[in-house]
Design a protein around this motif. Structure first.
Motif, mmCIF file in Angstrom:
data_model
loop_
_atom_site.group_PDB
_atom_site.id
_atom_site.type_symbol
_atom_site.label_atom_id
_atom_site.label_comp_id
_atom_site.label_asym_id
_atom_site.label_seq_id
_atom_site.Cartn_x
_atom_site.Cartn_y
_atom_site.Cartn_z
ATOM 1 N N ALA A 108 90.188 129.715 79.486
ATOM 2 C CA ALA A 108 91.544 129.462 79.943
ATOM 3 C C ALA A 108 91.846 130.332 81.152
ATOM 4 C CB ALA A 108 92.538 129.760 78.827
ATOM 5 N N TYR A 109 92.707 129.835 82.030
ATOM 6 C CA TYR A 109 92.989 130.566 83.252
ATOM 7 C C TYR A 109 94.472 130.544 83.540
ATOM 8 C CZ TYR A 109 93.349 131.596 88.190
ATOM 9 O OH TYR A 109 93.712 132.126 89.402
ATOM 10 N N ARG A 146 104.136 122.287 80.610
ATOM 11 C CA ARG A 146 102.844 122.215 79.905
ATOM 12 C C ARG A 146 102.309 120.783 79.798
ATOM 13 N NH1 ARG A 146 101.258 127.281 80.620
ATOM 14 N NH2 ARG A 146 102.771 128.774 79.815
ATOM 15 N N GLU A 188 99.903 117.566 81.204
ATOM 16 C CA GLU A 188 98.526 117.494 81.665
ATOM 17 C C GLU A 188 98.460 117.580 83.189
ATOM 18 O OE1 GLU A 188 95.174 118.000 81.999
ATOM 19 O OE2 GLU A 188 95.339 117.369 79.904
ATOM 20 N N PHE A 197 91.086 119.562 88.697
ATOM 21 C CA PHE A 197 92.344 120.133 88.205
ATOM 22 C C PHE A 197 93.505 119.625 89.058
ATOM 23 C CE2 PHE A 197 95.575 123.514 87.983
ATOM 24 C CZ PHE A 197 95.805 123.499 86.618
ATOM 25 N N ARG A 241 89.180 115.179 82.616
ATOM 26 C CA ARG A 241 90.006 116.259 82.082
ATOM 27 C C ARG A 241 89.686 116.574 80.616
ATOM 28 N NH1 ARG A 241 91.529 120.007 84.117
ATOM 29 N NH2 ARG A 241 93.277 120.261 82.731
ATOM 30 N N GLY A 293 87.861 120.619 81.333
ATOM 31 C CA GLY A 293 89.053 120.513 80.504
ATOM 32 C C GLY A 293 89.988 121.688 80.648
ATOM 33 N N GLU A 294 89.493 122.802 81.175
ATOM 34 C CA GLU A 294 90.325 123.985 81.364
ATOM 35 C C GLU A 294 90.167 124.486 82.789
ATOM 36 O OE1 GLU A 294 88.996 126.739 78.415
ATOM 37 O OE2 GLU A 294 90.276 125.903 76.856
ATOM 38 N N ARG A 295 91.153 125.193 83.245
ATOM 39 C CA ARG A 295 91.108 125.709 84.604
ATOM 40 C C ARG A 295 90.065 126.818 84.705
ATOM 41 N NH1 ARG A 295 96.281 126.885 88.472
ATOM 42 N NH2 ARG A 295 95.140 126.727 90.438
#
Length: 441
Positions: A2-3, A113, A115, A351, A388, A394-396
Motif C-alpha cells: 500500500a502507498y 476512497r 477506485e 493507477f 486494477r 492492484g495497489e499503488r
C-alpha cells in the motif's frame, strides 16, 4: 504494498550550476509562491481550453491544497487565457474544465476512497516512424505486420477514455506527426473534458504548427537526445534531426504555443554533465518545460542494464529537478526520478495512467510491455478493471516498477528471448508458475 503520500521531507538541494547546499526550507520559492509573485510567466491564448463553469467544479479548486506538498517542488510554466496556471505540458491548466476533472478523480480516490481511474492515456497513434532511435521504448512495436488501429477505432478509444474520466490524452508513436489523420484526431478530443498533447521528434512541426494550434493541440514535447547536433542525429538515426527539432520548437513558439524538450538520463550521461548541457539548451531555446526521463531498461534497451540509474543517481536527479524548479528563471523541470518516486507521486502506471499501442494492446504504461487486453476485443473499461484487480497493479507503488529489480525479476526477466512483446498478463502468471514463483512470494 500500500502507498500513501509522503510528507516530502527533504534535507537539502544542490542548486543547478552551483555547488552550494541549502536546506529545503530555505529554497527561494516553491510552486505556489512563484504563482503568486511572478509577473514574467509566458501568456498563451488558447481558445480551445475552456474554464470550469459549474459551481461544483469551481469549489474543487479548494481541494488543490491537498496536492500542495506534491506541487510544491514543481514550477509554474505559463498562464493560459489570463490566469489559468499550467504546471505540466501534458496536464490541464488549473481552473480549466479539464483540470476540474483531474481534481474530481483525485478527490474520489483520496477522500471518497473510490477506485482509481485513468486520468492520462498515452496512445501510440502509429507504428511508423521517420527515425530509428537507439533507445526507442516502442521499438518492439515498430515494423510490425499487425494491423494498426483505424481512424474510427481510435476515435472510439478516445470516447471510452473520456467516459472513464480521462482528462489528459497524449499522442505518441512511432512518430505521431506522420499519421495522416493527426489533425483530425487532435480536433476530435473534446476540449471541455481533456487536453491533448504530443511527444514528437519535431521533424514536421515547422510545417504543421499553425494547423496544430487551430486543431486544439495543448502541449508539445520535442525529443532531444544530445545538445551536440551530430550526436543527436546519430542516436536518432537521421541526419538533420537536430536541426528539425530546433526548427519545430521555433515554429511552435512563433505560433504562441506551449512547448518543451524531452530527454533522458543514463548513468553515463548524468556523470558526464549532460543534465547541465540539456538544461542550458532548454534555456537557449526558450522552452517552458524540460521533461527529463530516466533511462528505463525497456524497448530497444531492455537488456542494457548498464544504462540503469542507481538510487544515488536518482536522488541526485531529484535534487537537480527541485533546484531548477525553485529557481524563478529558466524552464520548469519534470524529472521522472522525482515525480515517480515516493517523494513525488509514485508510479502512475495502471493507477492514473494507461498506455495503448497502435494495435490496441492495453498496458499499464509505455515502458511496461505487459498487456491486459485489446480494445478491439473488449471495452477499455473492462480491461482497466482487470488491470486494477491484478496482483501487480492492484495497489499503488511508490517507485517506477520497471526500475525496481524485484518487479523485473518477477516479470520482464522471466520472458524468454524471442517472445513477441507485449506479453499478456496471463502468460506472465504462467511463466511465474513455471519458475516456482507463487503469487504471494
Amino acid at each position: 504494498m500500500a502507498y500513501g503520500f509522503n510528507d516530502h521531507k527533504r534535507n537539502c538541494l544542490t542548486l543547478a550550476h552551483d555547488s552550494l547546499m541549502i536546506p529545503w526550507e530555505e529554497v527561494p520559492m516553491d510552486f505556489f509562491e512563484q504563482l503568486e509573485t511572478r509577473t514574467d510567466l509566458p501568456a498563451v491564448d488558447y481558445p480551445h481550453v475552456p474554464r470550469a463553469k459549474g459551481i461544483g467544479d469551481r469549489l474543487l479548486a479548494r481541494y488543490l491544497k491537498r496536492f500542495g506538498k506534491g506541487l510544491g517542488p514543481m514550477k509554474p510554466i505559463a498562464k493560459v487565457n489570463g490566469d489559468m496556471a499550467v504546471y505540466d505540458l501534458t496536464q490541464p491548466p488549473m481552473g480549466s474544465a479539464a483540470g476540474a476533472r483531474v481534481l474530481r478523480t483525485g478527490l474520489n480516490y483520496v477522500v471518497l476512497r473510490k477506485e482509481a481511474r485513468p486520468i492520462n492515456m498515452v496512445l501510440m497513434l502509429n507504428s511508423a516512424c521517420n527515425m530509428r532511435c537507439a533507445h526507442c521504448s516502442a521499438r518492439d512495436y515498430l515494423d510490425s505486420s499487425r494491423k494498426p488501429l483505424e481512424l474510427g477505432e481510435i476515435k472510439s478509444l478516445v470516447d471510452q477514455f473520456v467516459e472513464l474520466g480521462g482528462a489528459s490524452l497524449i499522442y505518441s508513436g512511432g512518430e505521431p506527426t506522420i499519421h495522416k489523420n493527426l489533425l483530425e484526431l487532435v480536433d476530435y478530443v473534446p476540449k471541455d473534458k481533456a487536453v491533448i498533447s504530443i511527444f514528437t521528434n519535431g521533424s514536421r512541426l515547422a510545417d504543421l504548427a499553425p494547423e496544430l494550434r487551430s486543431a486544439g493541440l495543448f502541449g508539445t514535447l520535442v525529443s532531444v537526445d544530445s545538445t551536440d547536433p551530430d550526436t543527436h542525429d546519430r542516436l536518432r538515426g537521421s541526419k538533420g534531426a537536430f536541426a528539425g527539432a530546433k526548427a519545430g520548437v521555433e515554429a511552435l513558439l512563433d505560433n504562441n504555443m506551449l512547448v518543451g524538450i524531452s530527454s533522458y538520463m543514463t548513468k553515463q550521461n548524468l556523470d558526464d554533465g549532460d543534465w547541465d548541457r540539456i538544461l542550458d539548451l532548454a534555456i537557449q531555446w526558450k522552452v517552458m518545460q524540460l521533461f527529463m526521463f530516466d533511462a528505463v531498461p525497456t524497448g530497444a534497451i531492455m537488456h542494457q542494464q548498464h544504462t540503469r540509474l542507481s538510487q544515488e543517481d536518482r536522488n541526485r536527479i531529484k535534487e537537480l529537478t527541485m533546484a531548477q524548479n525553485a529557481n524563478p528563471t529558466g524552464p520548469a523541470v519534470m524529472g521522472q526520478s522525482w515525480v515517480n518516486s515516493a517523494d513525488g507521486f509514485g508510479c502512475f502506471a495502471g493507477f492514473y495512467q494507461v498506455y495503448v499501442n497502435s494495435f490496441g494492446d492495453v498496458c499499464p504504461c509505455d515502458f511496461t510491455p505487459i498487456t491486459f487486453g485489446n480494445v478491439r476485443e473488449e471495452p477499455l473499461e473492462k480491461i482497466w478493471a482487470r488491470l486494477r484487480k491484478s496482483e501487480d497493479w492492484g495497489e499503488r507503488f511508490p517507485e517506477c516498477r520497471m526500475q525496481d529489480q524485484g518487479f523485473r525479476s518477477r516479470s520482464v526477466d522471466l520472458i524468454p528471448e524471442g517472445m513477441p512483446w507485449p506479453v499478456s498478463y496471463e502468460t506472465l502468471l504462467e511463466l511465474r508458475r513455471e519458475a516456482g514463483l507463487a503469487d504471494n512470494d
